[in-house]
Scaffold this active site. Structure first.
Site, PDB file in Angstrom:
ATOM      1  N   ARG A 105       0.850  -1.181   0.000  1.00 53.55           N
ATOM      2  CA  ARG A 105       0.000   0.000   0.000  1.00 53.55           C
ATOM      3  C   ARG A 105       0.890   1.237   0.000  1.00 53.55           C
ATOM      4  O   ARG A 105       1.978   1.193   0.574  1.00 53.55           O
ATOM      5  CB  ARG A 105      -0.802   0.012   1.317  1.00 53.55           C
ATOM      6  CG  ARG A 105      -2.231   0.174   1.174  1.00 53.55           C
ATOM      7  CD  ARG A 105      -2.954  -0.242   2.439  1.00 53.55           C
ATOM      8  NE  ARG A 105      -3.715  -1.420   2.130  1.00 53.55           N
ATOM      9  CZ  ARG A 105      -4.781  -1.413   1.352  1.00 53.55           C
ATOM     10  NH1 ARG A 105      -5.253  -0.295   0.857  1.00 53.55           N
ATOM     11  NH2 ARG A 105      -5.396  -2.539   1.082  1.00 53.55           N
ATOM     12  N   HIS A 123      12.294  -3.425  -1.332  1.00 57.83           N
ATOM     13  CA  HIS A 123      11.690  -3.335  -2.668  1.00 57.83           C
ATOM     14  C   HIS A 123      12.484  -4.211  -3.629  1.00 57.83           C
ATOM     15  O   HIS A 123      13.714  -4.121  -3.689  1.00 57.83           O
ATOM     16  CB  HIS A 123      11.685  -1.883  -3.159  1.00 57.83           C
ATOM     17  CG  HIS A 123      11.100  -1.755  -4.533  1.00 57.83           C
ATOM     18  ND1 HIS A 123       9.734  -1.763  -4.750  1.00 57.83           N
ATOM     19  CD2 HIS A 123      11.671  -1.661  -5.751  1.00 57.83           C
ATOM     20  CE1 HIS A 123       9.508  -1.667  -6.050  1.00 57.83           C
ATOM     21  NE2 HIS A 123      10.659  -1.608  -6.683  1.00 57.83           N
TER      22      HIS A 123
END
Ligand code: GAR
Length: 229
Positions: A105, A123
């Site tokens: 999110r 990431h």
């Protein structure tokens, strides 16, 4: 107001308290929790929070004896009220460091400012390349020779905060998104606990809005190559 200079390890003997926020399987959360429980990391997972009921990581966290909470984002009328509930849960846990581990999110500028210098993300790309979703597919489509994963501080810019540690891997002939994802994940489970260890031992500090590692400003991420552990 965040201190201009903050070491999260002001009292090095007491473990760094973590709130780990997940959306899915939680393998990074489990790698961190296992390193902690094995005594390899002077940090303790105080709370695992998921933004959806379907997050498989919640049951896995419970199996490790961790405290868990689901805050279903879809049951809130808007992003602000979800983030208020999330922040309340984080703060109630007593955590010093907030660890986003497969949390899918986008957080608001208000939320990221509230936890400035104590909010990490992982990431699956060598940032600043390949921000956003579907990184493995995009790396393959572009014919890249290498790929990897990044642990970084979170700021208001999506996948844009200061970079801390990256693991680089070679893209091999015949790789698919799945084979790449699997090799990236193996490296994720090494580098995320490592950055938390840097914080827990005071090696990594947040000073005036930028990371410092071992007493020097960290302007480029540390890179772990494939042959290194
Ligand atoms: C990880 O590969 C992580 O890098 C990625 O989600 C996966 C979560 O796996 N994160 C993002 O894509 C964030 N934009 P996990 O639930 O097994 O830890």
């Amino acid at each position: 107001m965040a201190k201009a200079t903050s070491s999260l390890a002001d009292t090095p003997s007491s473990p760094l308290g973590l709130a780990v926020i997940i959306s899915g399987r939680g393998s990074n959360m489990l790698a961190i929790a296992r390193a902690s429980q094995a005594g390899q990391l002077n940090a303790r997972v105080l709370q695992v929070i998921a933004d959806r009921d379907s997050a498989a990581g919640i049951a896995a966290a419970q199996a490790l004896g961790l405290a868990t909470q689901v805050i279903p984002a879809k049951s809130f009328p808007d992003k602000a009220s979800f983030e208020t509930a999330l922040a309340e849960a984080i703060d109630a846990s007593g955590a010093t460091l907030v660890v986003l581990a497969g949390f899918m999110r986008i957080l608001s500028a208000e939320f990221t400012a509230r936890y400035a210098g104590r909010l990490l993300n992982i990431h699956p790309s060598l940032l600043p390349a390949y921000k956003g979703l579907h990184t493995h597919e995009r790396v393959l489509a572009a014919g890249e020779a290498s790929h990897g994963v990044t642990v970084h501080y979170v700021t208001a810019e999506l996948d844009g905060g200061p970079l801390l540690l990256q693991a680089r891997i070679a893209v091999r002939p015949g790789d698919t998104a799945d084979t790449l994802a699997a090799r990236v994940q193996q490296r994720e489970h090494i580098i995320y606990p490592r950055v938390i260890d840097w914080l827990a031992t005071g090696r990594l500090q947040w000073r005036n809005g930028e990371p410092w590692l071992d007493g020097a400003a960290l302007r480029q991420p540390v890179i772990l190559e494939e042959h290194e552990s």
